[in-house]
Design a protein around this motif. Structure first.
Motif, PDB file in Angstrom:
ATOM      1  N   GLN A  90     -12.293  -6.602  -2.856  1.00  0.00           N
ATOM      2  CA  GLN A  90     -11.813  -7.812  -2.183  1.00  0.00           C
ATOM      3  C   GLN A  90     -11.053  -7.413  -0.921  1.00  0.00           C
ATOM      4  N   ILE A  91     -11.477  -7.945   0.211  1.00  0.00           N
ATOM      5  CA  ILE A  91     -10.795  -7.697   1.482  1.00  0.00           C
ATOM      6  C   ILE A  91      -9.425  -8.352   1.426  1.00  0.00           C
ATOM      7  N   GLY A  92      -8.409  -7.674   1.954  1.00  0.00           N
ATOM      8  CA  GLY A  92      -7.086  -8.281   2.073  1.00  0.00           C
ATOM      9  C   GLY A  92      -7.016  -9.108   3.340  1.00  0.00           C
ATOM     10  N   SER A  93      -6.110 -10.090   3.364  1.00  0.00           N
ATOM     11  CA  SER A  93      -5.936 -10.872   4.577  1.00  0.00           C
ATOM     12  C   SER A  93      -4.480 -11.290   4.726  1.00  0.00           C
ATOM     13  N   PHE A  94      -4.100 -11.527   5.972  1.00  0.00           N
ATOM     14  CA  PHE A  94      -2.760 -12.003   6.264  1.00  0.00           C
ATOM     15  C   PHE A  94      -2.794 -12.811   7.550  1.00  0.00           C
ATOM     16  N   THR A  95      -1.749 -13.592   7.761  1.00  0.00           N
ATOM     17  CA  THR A  95      -1.633 -14.346   8.999  1.00  0.00           C
ATOM     18  C   THR A  95      -0.489 -13.765   9.820  1.00  0.00           C
ATOM     19  N   ALA A  96      -0.638 -13.837  11.132  1.00  0.00           N
ATOM     20  CA  ALA A  96       0.396 -13.365  12.054  1.00  0.00           C
ATOM     21  C   ALA A  96       0.225 -14.084  13.377  1.00  0.00           C
TER      22      ALA A  96
END
Length: 180
Positions: A90-96
């Protein structure tokens, strides 16, 4: 003439007051600190998955027992006879909210001020259950869309899997923003 003398007297008092004031001065320092609030938020953890290996290959294969690569879409390509399967990645993701998200259009371990704290080359080591450095993964950040970014394991390697412990292994990484 009286008016001129009066005006000269008023000007003399004003000048004397100014000179007395000028001798009593102080310097003040003005400071302003600007912080970039990029509001980093993890939206999905990175999961390298379940790696099933063939133990008979491990003891007879010197050097790197296996490697596998993941791309930004989550597709995994495995290399090495020791791997039977890799599932559950599973690819990780984040917002910035960074000023220049397009700086991360090309996958990198550091882009647009974003990077991995304490992992200057994006390498997380060890990841396979021991402290001997028998496995590492190289992490990448890439811009997805808007203020969303992906984190994935560009390459994982394991060496001397006789020392790698079976089971679930977790590590924490910190993504940080450094204004340039």
């Amino acid at each position: 003439m009286k008016n001129y003398i009066l005006m000269l007297g008023v000007a003399g008092v004003a000048l004397g007051s100014y000179c007395a004031y000028a001798g009593n001065s102080a310097t003040m320092t003005v400071t302003a600190t600007i912080a970039h609030d990029v509001s980093l938020n993890v939206t999905q953890d990175l999961n390298i998955g379940t790696i099933t290996v063939n133990p008979s290959v491990l003891s007879s294969t010197p050097g790197v027992d296996f490697t596998f690569d993941m791309d930004a879409s989550g597709t995994v390509s495995k290399q090495g006879l020791a791997i039977i399967s890799i599932t559950g990645t599973q690819i990780g993701s984040f917002t910035a909210n960074i000023p220049n998200p397009s700086a991360c259009d090309t996958p990198s371990y550091s882009c647009g001020g974003l990077g991995f704290k304490d992992l200057p080359s994006g390498e997380i080591n060890p990841v396979f259950g021991n402290t001997m450095g028998n496995g590492s993964c190289f992490l990448k950040i890439v811009h997805s869309t808007g203020n969303v970014f992906k984190v994935y394991s560009d390459r994982c390697e394991a060496y001397n899997l006789n020392n790698v412990k079976a089971g679930k292994h977790e590590k924490s990484i910190v993504i940080e923003y450094t204004a340039s």
